[in-house]
Scaffold this active site. Structure first.
Site, short mmCIF file in Angstrom:
data_model
loop_
_atom_site.label_atom_id
_atom_site.label_comp_id
_atom_site.label_asym_id
_atom_site.label_seq_id
_atom_site.Cartn_x
_atom_site.Cartn_y
_atom_site.Cartn_z
N TYR A 139 0.79 -1.23 0.00
CA TYR A 139 0.00 0.00 0.00
C TYR A 139 0.82 1.28 0.00
O TYR A 139 0.43 2.28 -0.60
CB TYR A 139 -0.90 0.04 1.24
CG TYR A 139 -1.96 -1.01 1.26
CD1 TYR A 139 -3.27 -0.70 0.90
CD2 TYR A 139 -1.69 -2.30 1.67
CE1 TYR A 139 -4.27 -1.66 0.94
CE2 TYR A 139 -2.68 -3.27 1.72
CZ TYR A 139 -3.96 -2.94 1.34
OH TYR A 139 -4.94 -3.89 1.37
N ASN A 151 -6.99 4.15 -3.65
CA ASN A 151 -7.61 3.14 -2.80
C ASN A 151 -8.75 3.78 -2.00
O ASN A 151 -8.50 4.71 -1.22
CB ASN A 151 -6.58 2.55 -1.82
CG ASN A 151 -7.18 1.51 -0.89
OD1 ASN A 151 -7.87 0.60 -1.34
ND2 ASN A 151 -6.95 1.65 0.40
N GLU A 152 -9.98 3.34 -2.24
CA GLU A 152 -11.14 3.79 -1.45
C GLU A 152 -11.24 5.32 -1.38
O GLU A 152 -11.65 5.87 -0.36
CB GLU A 152 -11.11 3.18 -0.04
CG GLU A 152 -11.08 1.65 -0.07
CD GLU A 152 -11.41 1.02 1.29
OE1 GLU A 152 -11.53 1.75 2.29
OE2 GLU A 152 -11.56 -0.22 1.33
N ASP A 195 -16.27 -1.43 -0.61
CA ASP A 195 -17.50 -2.13 -0.95
C ASP A 195 -18.71 -1.36 -0.43
O ASP A 195 -19.37 -1.76 0.52
CB ASP A 195 -17.47 -3.55 -0.37
CG ASP A 195 -18.59 -4.43 -0.93
OD1 ASP A 195 -19.44 -3.89 -1.68
OD2 ASP A 195 -18.61 -5.62 -0.62
N GLU A 197 -8.92 -6.76 -1.44
CA GLU A 197 -8.85 -7.20 -0.04
C GLU A 197 -10.04 -8.14 0.16
O GLU A 197 -11.12 -7.85 -0.32
CB GLU A 197 -9.03 -6.04 0.95
CG GLU A 197 -7.95 -4.99 0.91
CD GLU A 197 -8.22 -3.78 1.85
OE1 GLU A 197 -9.26 -3.77 2.55
OE2 GLU A 197 -7.39 -2.86 1.86
N TYR A 238 -6.58 -10.09 3.07
CA TYR A 238 -6.13 -9.07 4.01
C TYR A 238 -5.91 -9.74 5.35
O TYR A 238 -6.86 -10.29 5.89
CB TYR A 238 -7.18 -7.96 4.12
CG TYR A 238 -6.73 -6.76 4.90
CD1 TYR A 238 -5.95 -5.78 4.29
CD2 TYR A 238 -7.05 -6.61 6.24
CE1 TYR A 238 -5.51 -4.68 5.01
CE2 TYR A 238 -6.61 -5.52 6.96
CZ TYR A 238 -5.84 -4.55 6.33
OH TYR A 238 -5.39 -3.47 7.03
#
Ligand SMILES: *[C@@H]1O[C@H](CO)[C@@H](O)[C@H](O)[C@H]1NC(C)=O
Ligand SMILES: *[C@@H]1O[C@H](CO)[C@@H](O)[C@H](O)[C@H]1NC(C)=O
Ligand SMILES: *[C@@H]1O[C@H](CO)[C@@H](O)[C@H](O)[C@H]1NC(C)=O
Ligand SMILES: *[C@@H]1O[C@H](CO)[C@@H](O)[C@H](O)[C@H]1NC(C)=O
Ligand SMILES: *[C@@H]1O[C@H](CO)[C@@H](O)[C@H](O)[C@H]1NC(C)=O
Ligand SMILES: *[C@@H]1O[C@H](CO)[C@@H](O)[C@H](O)[C@H]1NC(C)=O
Ligand SMILES: *[C@@H]1O[C@H](CO)[C@@H](O)[C@H](O)[C@H]1NC(C)=O
Ligand SMILES: *[C@@H]1O[C@H](CO)[C@@H](O)[C@H](O)[C@H]1NC(C)=O
Ligand SMILES: *[C@@H]1O[C@H](CO)[C@@H](O)[C@H](O)[C@H]1NC(C)=O
Length: 479
Positions: free
Chosen positions: A87, A159-160, A201, A264, A296
């Site tokens: 990450y 990421n997100e 999600d 993940e 994860y």
């Protein structure tokens, strides 16, 4: 089989003169494909950020510590993974040892270009402020650091970033960063390393997010995602295909125009984790829609998702979760999940249009922020004094740290096993330690290999064992 002396010599010369490396992976339609064998590549992976983001700084990251990488790569070989995701990376640190170790172990890397440091990522509440040349310069430095490793599988541009708190314009800014990254790669890298996004999600907006990022804008080629990662925790304990909602995900992504995978997974509401979702994820139905996933995560941290525990006395304990996951992986039918499908590799992108977006409030226009002139200049010239990595030689090496199983018993013989050229690590091989290790003096017990894929892989590892002594004499393998 006893190879002839001449055969040994010929093969040994091949080992010495060719680059000892995994095959680069490319995107074709909705699949990842091994660029040489043309077999489908399914991600069997783990997320890797020991210490989490708090242990990260600009001089130290998970791929800058050789001893940890050697230990972890050997334990991952034994587990059966073929990919890690990292990450946070320090672009100016030296990653040659770690990248070379994972390459030799047959393990690919998916790398996030962002960091928690200032100017290290898009600000989801004010993306127009954080989209600046200082941020992009850091991103391009990460590309420079990793572009020459054949096992660099892909880059995550974000990421997100899209979640309940993000402002409406964020999706367009993600596409802007993807465009800049892909323009940079096209100009400065000899192969087109895929670029994509890792989504939270949030079911209400999941398909809007995927559709926004994967559609094709007319007359513009570079801002589209090459793949889509989903962070999914909906299968907890001994759940099922329908209870977990995996059936809905499978149906939703069956017609995707790009590879989709779990960036993940591994809900920990029920402990220890038993990972029964592995059979669903790599099973007949789901494997059409998804390209595997990353569990994860590797190390046990405060949030309790670890497969291994790093102890204070420099030893390692394999948690029950590690053994459970290994058992699930070893039951996979690799030949089924590696078979490429012409229908899947020939799908083409959908054209972008407002009708793709169904949630009110989700951005439905496709005017991507234009590239700032000072970013274009940066793409043309490249960052100054960039640290560009290169593969080093690696030899099969025993792990020096003591490794305990979940009962506290010491496990002997954990060894980083340099795989035969072009070989990817896979479950059921027990590539680390006892089996087929080129430095091991023990002969693998009657080759009780549980490998289910092509028989020629078996032959090449027998060959490797035969050359073990010679290679060990040579001291190291020349790339
Ligand atoms: C960076 O992090 C590493 C590992 O957490 C630590 O050992 C080192 O002291 C840190 N360096 C700086 C400059 O903060
Ligand atoms: C981020 O970069 C911009 C310039 O692109 C600069 O003005 C700003 O000070 C930087 N922010 C931080 C926190 O370093
Ligand atoms: C796309 O490119 C073609 C050919 O260069 C041009 O004729 C057309 O006007 C362009 N369309 C848009 C929407 O820019
Ligand atoms: C996927 O595409 C097929 C063939 O075009 C179509 O029949 C099917 O309804 C589509 N499925 C979804 C969920 O859109
Ligand atoms: C090929 O992919 C299509 C679309 O996902 C699927 O319907 C079909 O069953 C696959 N064929 C094989 C032989 O796996
Ligand atoms: C190291 O720490 C672990 C975990 O606390 C413990 O189980 C093990 O016995 C220790 N090993 C030694 C050699 O002290
Ligand atoms: C980059 O260009 C933009 C717009 O042209 C400008 O606002 C910004 O200050 C420039 N940033 C730097 C660091 O030069
Ligand atoms: C190697 O084999 C021994 C004895 O069969 C076993 O105790 C040990 O756990 C094995 N090591 C690995 C790394 O699998
Ligand atoms: C692989 O390792 C596992 C766990 O140590 C063991 O149970 C299994 O028997 C090994 N398989 C082979 C073929 O050595």
């Amino acid at each position: 089989m006893i190879p002839s002396y001449r055969g040994i010599l010929t093969a040994l010369c091949a080992f010495v003169t060719t680059v000892w490396a995994v095959h680069p992976v490319v995107v074709q339609g909705k699949d990842f494909i091994d660029s040489v064998t043309k077999q489908r590549f399914q991600i069997i992976g783990v997320d890797y950020q020991p210490g989490g983001s708090s242990a990260f700084n600009d001089s130290s990251d998970p791929l800058s510590d050789k001893a940890s990488c050697l230990r972890d790569a050997a334990l991952m070989q034994r587990l059966g993974v073929n990919t890690i995701r990292v990450y946070n990376l320090a672009p100016d640190a030296n990653h040659d040892d770690c990248a070379s170790i994972f390459n030799a172990a047959g393990i690919y890397m998916i790398l996030d270009v962002n960091s928690p440091l200032p100017n290290g990522s898009l600000d989801r509440t004010a993306p127009w402020e954080s989209y600046n040349p200082t941020y992009l310069e850091r991103v391009f430095r990460v590309v420079e650091a990793f572009k020459n490793y054949p096992n660099t599988l892909a880059f995550f541009a974000g990421n997100e970033v899209i979640n309940e708190d993000s402002v409406e314009q964020v999706p367009a800014y993600i596409r802007a960063v993807q465009r800049d990254l892909k323009d940079y790669i096209a100009k400065h890298v000899s192969r087109s390393i895929p670029v994509g996004y890792s989504a939270a999600d949030v079911r209400d907006i999941l398909m809007d997010t995927a559709n926004y990022l994967s559609c094709q804008i007319q007359n513009e080629t570079s801002s589209r995602s090459d793949f889509f990662g989903l962070n999914s925790y909906s299968w907890c304990g001994d759940s099922s295909y329908t209870t977990s909602g995996y059936d809905v995900l499978t149906e939703s992504f069956a017609n995707a125009s790009l590879p989709v995978f779990f960036s993940e997974y591994g809900c920990n509401k029920v402990q220890p984790r038993i990972f029964t979702e592995v059979q669903a994820l790599y099973g007949q139905d789901m494997t059409q829609a998804l390209s595997g996933g990353l569990v994860y995560e590797w190390t046990q941290e405060a949030n309790g998702y670890g497969l291994i525990q790093l102890n204070d006395n420099n030893t390692v304990t394999l948690r029950v979760d590690y053994g459970n996951l290994q058992k699930q992986y070893s039951q996979l039918d690799l030949s089924q999940i590696e078979s490429a499908n012409a229908t899947q590799t020939s799908v083409t992108p959908v054209k972008c249009s407002a009708s793709l977006i169904t949630t009110s409030g989700f951005l439905n226009t496709f005017d991507i922020p234009s590239q700032l002139p000072n970013i274009t200049t940066l793409i043309d010239n490249g960052p100054s004094n960039a640290n560009t990595g290169k593969l080093d030689s690696v030899s099969s090496t025993p792990v020096s740290q003591t490794v305990y199983d979940s009962n506290g018993e010491t496990i002997q013989g954990i060894t980083l096993n340099v795989l035969a050229d072009d070989k990817t690590n896979s479950p059921g091989d027990n590539t680390s330690g006892n089996s087929s290790s080129s430095t091991s003096t023990a002969t693998p017990s009657a080759s009780s290999s549980s490998k289910k894929s092509a028989a020629n892989t078996q032959a090449s590892s027998t060959l490797l064992t035969a050359f073990g002594a010679i290679l060990a004499l040579a001291g190291s393998i020349v790339w």
